[in-house]
Scaffold this motif. Structure first.
Motif, PDB file in Angstrom:
ATOM      1  N   LEU A  49       0.833  -1.210   0.000  1.00 53.94           N
ATOM      2  CA  LEU A  49       0.000   0.000   0.000  1.00 53.94           C
ATOM      3  C   LEU A  49       0.866   1.257   0.000  1.00 53.94           C
ATOM      4  CD1 LEU A  49      -2.943  -0.917   2.398  1.00 53.94           C
ATOM      5  CD2 LEU A  49      -2.807  -1.150  -0.087  1.00 53.94           C
ATOM      6  N   LEU A  52       2.257   1.861  -3.535  1.00 50.74           N
ATOM      7  CA  LEU A  52       1.230   2.391  -4.438  1.00 50.74           C
ATOM      8  C   LEU A  52       0.863   3.828  -4.087  1.00 50.74           C
ATOM      9  CD1 LEU A  52      -1.033  -0.764  -4.759  1.00 50.74           C
ATOM     10  CD2 LEU A  52       0.381   0.250  -6.572  1.00 50.74           C
ATOM     11  N   PRO A  57      -0.074   4.105  -9.501  1.00 48.06           N
ATOM     12  CA  PRO A  57      -0.379   2.810 -10.123  1.00 48.06           C
ATOM     13  C   PRO A  57       0.839   2.225 -10.850  1.00 48.06           C
ATOM     14  CG  PRO A  57      -2.078   4.414 -10.630  1.00 48.06           C
ATOM     15  CD  PRO A  57      -0.959   5.166  -9.974  1.00 48.06           C
ATOM     16  N   GLU A  82      -7.159  -6.855  -2.573  1.00 45.80           N
ATOM     17  CA  GLU A  82      -8.299  -6.543  -3.439  1.00 45.80           C
ATOM     18  C   GLU A  82      -9.593  -7.039  -2.805  1.00 45.80           C
ATOM     19  OE1 GLU A  82      -9.093  -6.496  -8.172  1.00 45.80           O
ATOM     20  OE2 GLU A  82      -8.473  -8.443  -7.357  1.00 45.80           O
ATOM     21  N   LEU A  87      -7.322  -2.189  -2.971  1.00 42.73           N
ATOM     22  CA  LEU A  87      -6.730  -1.909  -4.273  1.00 42.73           C
ATOM     23  C   LEU A  87      -7.557  -2.579  -5.354  1.00 42.73           C
ATOM     24  CD1 LEU A  87      -5.154  -4.708  -5.244  1.00 42.73           C
ATOM     25  CD2 LEU A  87      -3.435  -3.888  -3.670  1.00 42.73           C
ATOM     26  N   CYS A  88      -7.309  -2.185  -6.587  1.00 44.78           N
ATOM     27  CA  CYS A  88      -8.010  -2.794  -7.721  1.00 44.78           C
ATOM     28  C   CYS A  88      -7.029  -2.979  -8.869  1.00 44.78           C
ATOM     29  CB  CYS A  88      -9.213  -1.956  -8.145  1.00 44.78           C
ATOM     30  SG  CYS A  88      -8.818  -0.267  -8.599  1.00 44.78           S
ATOM     31  N   ILE A 101      -2.095  -1.923 -11.119  1.00 40.43           N
ATOM     32  CA  ILE A 101      -2.586  -2.015  -9.740  1.00 40.43           C
ATOM     33  C   ILE A 101      -2.660  -0.597  -9.186  1.00 40.43           C
ATOM     34  CG2 ILE A 101      -2.253  -3.086  -7.492  1.00 40.43           C
ATOM     35  CD1 ILE A 101      -2.310  -5.074  -9.909  1.00 40.43           C
ATOM     36  N   GLU A 102      -3.792  -0.272  -8.571  1.00 43.55           N
ATOM     37  CA  GLU A 102      -3.907   1.051  -7.949  1.00 43.55           C
ATOM     38  C   GLU A 102      -4.744   0.975  -6.683  1.00 43.55           C
ATOM     39  OE1 GLU A 102      -7.202   3.714  -9.948  1.00 43.55           O
ATOM     40  OE2 GLU A 102      -5.860   2.896 -11.478  1.00 43.55           O
ATOM     41  N   LEU A 103      -4.515   1.940  -5.813  1.00 41.32           N
ATOM     42  CA  LEU A 103      -5.287   2.024  -4.573  1.00 41.32           C
ATOM     43  C   LEU A 103      -6.712   2.464  -4.872  1.00 41.32           C
ATOM     44  CD1 LEU A 103      -2.835   3.825  -2.110  1.00 41.32           C
ATOM     45  CD2 LEU A 103      -3.379   1.390  -2.211  1.00 41.32           C
ATOM     46  N   THR A 104      -7.628   1.943  -4.088  1.00 42.98           N
ATOM     47  CA  THR A 104      -9.009   2.431  -4.107  1.00 42.98           C
ATOM     48  C   THR A 104      -9.105   3.576  -3.096  1.00 42.98           C
ATOM     49  OG1 THR A 104      -9.636   0.923  -2.345  1.00 42.98           O
ATOM     50  CG2 THR A 104      -9.903   0.111  -4.620  1.00 42.98           C
ATOM     51  N   GLY A 107      -8.316   2.156   0.121  1.00 45.90           N
ATOM     52  CA  GLY A 107      -6.875   1.945   0.242  1.00 45.90           C
ATOM     53  C   GLY A 107      -6.150   3.224   0.600  1.00 45.90           C
ATOM     54  N   ARG A 108      -6.547   4.342  -0.004  1.00 49.02           N
ATOM     55  CA  ARG A 108      -5.933   5.635   0.321  1.00 49.02           C
ATOM     56  C   ARG A 108      -6.248   6.034   1.764  1.00 49.02           C
ATOM     57  NH1 ARG A 108      -6.570   6.105  -5.093  1.00 49.02           N
ATOM     58  NH2 ARG A 108      -8.746   6.697  -5.076  1.00 49.02           N
TER      59      ARG A 108
END
Length: 152
Positions: A49, A52, A57, A82, A87-88, A101-104, A107-108
């Motif tokens: 995390l 990212l 991403p 996920e 993340l997604c 891959i990126e934080l949702t 996630g942030r």
């Protein structure tokens, strides 16, 4: 007469052992701090995390290299994160075989909750050092890292 066990002082004469012990204690302290703050994540998940959040991403292989995991271990970690909505994975814009891959948003938010944990652990780890010593330690560790990287 049984053979003598090496003392902790003798073991710490090895810089490799000492660095390993410091890393182990940082991991233990970080996981304890996360748990105390209500964040149910392991250290490796924290690193993912963090990477990212800081770098943005990236592909799964880039992420795996940056946190030093093999592909299988990374896939398991990504599946767990996920599944928790942190993340997604999206198709890569240039390479249809790859994923980004990126934080949702969750996630942030979790990353923002973890940042003070990280700060507290690092402050505690350095509390016996003054500002000059902290800078010297950083310089020494950077030089050791550079020497190891240029050797290979």
């Amino acid at each position: 007469m049984s053979p003598a066990k090496p003392s902790l002082a003798t073991q710490q004469d090895s810089i490799g052992v000492l660095i390993g012990l410091v890393r182990s204690e940082l991991v233990r302290a970080m996981e304890a701090e996360l748990q105390a703050s209500g964040v149910d994540l392991r250290f490796t998940q924290f690193l993912i995390l963090k990477r990212l959040a800081v770098a943005g991403p990236m592909s799964a292989s880039e992420l795996a290299r940056s946190v030093e995991l093999d592909g299988g271990a990374m896939t398991r970690q990504l599946d767990q994160l996920e599944g928790r909505g942190l993340l997604c994975r999206h198709p890569h814009e240039q390479d249809r075989r790859a994923l980004r891959i990126e934080l949702t948003d969750a996630g942030r938010t979790t990353w923002q909750q973890m940042t003070p944990c990280n700060d507290r652990v690092l402050q505690a780890a350095q509390k016996a050092l003054d500002a000059t010593e902290r800078e010297q330690l950083r310089d020494y560790l950077e030089r050791v890292l550079q020497a190891l990287r240029t050797k290979h």
